[in-house]
Design an enzyme around this catalytic site. Structure first.
Site, PDB file in Angstrom:
ATOM      1  N   GLY A 154      90.061  17.324  -0.705  1.00 56.66           N
ATOM      2  CA  GLY A 154      89.934  18.756  -0.465  1.00 56.66           C
ATOM      3  C   GLY A 154      88.943  19.316  -1.453  1.00 56.66           C
ATOM      4  N   SER A 155      88.782  20.649  -1.484  1.00 55.17           N
ATOM      5  CA  SER A 155      87.762  21.188  -2.378  1.00 55.17           C
ATOM      6  C   SER A 155      88.152  21.067  -3.852  1.00 55.17           C
ATOM      7  CB  SER A 155      87.405  22.618  -1.991  1.00 55.17           C
ATOM      8  OG  SER A 155      88.494  23.264  -1.421  1.00 55.17           O
ATOM      9  N   TYR A 156      89.428  21.006  -4.173  1.00 60.49           N
ATOM     10  CA  TYR A 156      89.799  20.791  -5.581  1.00 60.49           C
ATOM     11  C   TYR A 156      90.939  19.789  -5.728  1.00 60.49           C
ATOM     12  CZ  TYR A 156      92.834  24.656  -4.143  1.00 60.49           C
ATOM     13  OH  TYR A 156      93.703  25.451  -3.445  1.00 60.49           O
ATOM     14  N   SER A 157      91.016  18.874  -4.769  1.00 56.41           N
ATOM     15  CA  SER A 157      92.097  17.889  -4.807  1.00 56.41           C
ATOM     16  C   SER A 157      91.688  16.591  -4.131  1.00 56.41           C
ATOM     17  CB  SER A 157      93.321  18.460  -4.090  1.00 56.41           C
ATOM     18  OG  SER A 157      92.933  18.902  -2.805  1.00 56.41           O
ATOM     19  N   VAL A 178      93.743  13.158  -2.224  1.00 56.61           N
ATOM     20  CA  VAL A 178      95.063  12.717  -1.761  1.00 56.61           C
ATOM     21  C   VAL A 178      95.069  11.187  -1.692  1.00 56.61           C
ATOM     22  CG1 VAL A 178      96.754  12.861   0.108  1.00 56.61           C
ATOM     23  CG2 VAL A 178      95.370  14.859  -0.452  1.00 56.61           C
ATOM     24  N   ASP A 207      97.672  30.470   7.827  1.00 55.05           N
ATOM     25  CA  ASP A 207      96.467  29.654   8.056  1.00 55.05           C
ATOM     26  C   ASP A 207      96.798  28.469   8.959  1.00 55.05           C
ATOM     27  OD1 ASP A 207      93.809  28.959   7.886  1.00 55.05           O
ATOM     28  OD2 ASP A 207      93.943  28.062   5.893  1.00 55.05           O
TER      29      ASP A 207
END
Ligand code: ATP
Length: 288
Positions: A18-21, A23, A133
């Site tokens: 993701g943008s700051y993660s 997985v 969302d």
């Protein structure tokens, strides 16, 4: 369950970013259970001013507890550089990639997965959580072909399931252009009805393969939403799907079908919503 730390897990391959993660697939060394672990970089979260969203995600998942249609947060821990969220693994990734691969879903699959989504969103709303969302990227699929809603960073907690009366500021726009509700765009308001709006967009996408409102730019998409400009493709689409979608995609949130109206809609053919094993454990129809 006892407190875990990063040493209690054996990390496997990275399954997403993701943008700051990032997985990862991981195994709990003690009991050999397999999980997904979301690793968030503390530095990045602070730099990008995402602390609020990370906290919302954690608090919301903790409040929701366990439901088969919602990703469970089992443990959280941290070390010097990172935060770790241990969650259910979704072996089949995002529902969006399945829809893209198949082009669209058959009516039987559309109905089966719509039933799972309604049950999960109903549970969430009864716990006072509005997701805000919902979209096929935020719906994961596990190895039993069970849908799991994820990404609660934009969620809002409310008392009971009442509409959120508190206007949000323009700068706090949350959600994704194609699934955002007209009331959020026009009045900066979002309530449980906004999640129902997103469900209507997703049901449409199941059967056609694409979202109902999509412009060349985000601005054009918003224009289409506030003017309720959507069309059905010219090929055959079952009448009862068109009917349910048309009763959800209404500009006035108070006119939209509510949960009970959704559940008793003719598309679901007197489905027994109390039969949770039918919703969550019955063998799914073959994906097509
Ligand atoms: P962004 O932060 O940019 O909005 P995101 O919310 O998708 O991205 P993550 O939640 O960290 O970020 O997810 C990154 C990717 O990892 C996703 O694209 C998803 O496909 C995958 N992923 C997330 N959670 C799981 C899970 N529980 N099981 C399997 N894959 C997952």
């Amino acid at each position: 369950m006892s407190k875990r730390s990063v040493q209690d897990f054996q990390f496997g391959s990275r399954i997403g970013e993701g943008s700051y993660s990032s997985v990862f697939k991981a195994v709990d060394i003690q009991n050999k259970k397999i999980f997904a672990i979301k690793v968030l970089s503390k530095k990045h979260i602070v730099k990008e001013k995402k602390i609020k969203y990370v906290n919302i995600e954690k608090n919301t998942l903790n409040r929701l507890g366990r439901h088969p249609g919602i990703v469970t947060l089992y443990y959280t821990f941290q070390d010097e550089n990172s935060l770790y969220f241990v969650i259910d693994l979704a072996e089949f990734g995002e529902l969006l990639s399945i829809i893209r691969k198949l082009g669209s879903l058959s009516e039987i699959c559309s109905k089966f997965y719509s039933i799972q989504l309604i049950d999960a969103v109903d549970f969430m709303h009864k716990k006072g959580v509005i997701h805000r969302d919902l979209k096929p990227e935020n719906i994961l699929v596990n190895s039993d072909m069970r849908l799991m809603i994820t990404d609660f960073g934009a969620a809002k907690m409310v008392d009971d399931d009442k509409v959120d009366e508190e206007p949000t500021s323009k700068s706090s726009f949350v959600g994704t252009a194609e699934y955002v509700s007209p009331e959020l765009l026009k009045f900066n308001r979002s309530g449980v009805e906004s999640d129902i709006w997103a469900l209507g967009c997703i049901f449409y996408q199941f059967i056609t393969g694409f979202p109902p409102f999509k412009g060349q730019t985000e601005y054009q998409t918003f224009e289409k939403i506030v003017n309720l400009q959507y069309q059905w493709p010219s090929y055959y689409i079952p009448e009862s799907i068109k009917d349910i979608v048309s009763k959800i995609l209404l500009l006035d949130p108070t006119e939209r079908l509510e949960m009970n109206g959704l559940k008793s809609h003719k598309w679901f053919n007197n489905f027994n919503w109390n039969d949770k094993s039918k919703i969550w454990s019955s063998s799914p129809p073959k994906l097509s």
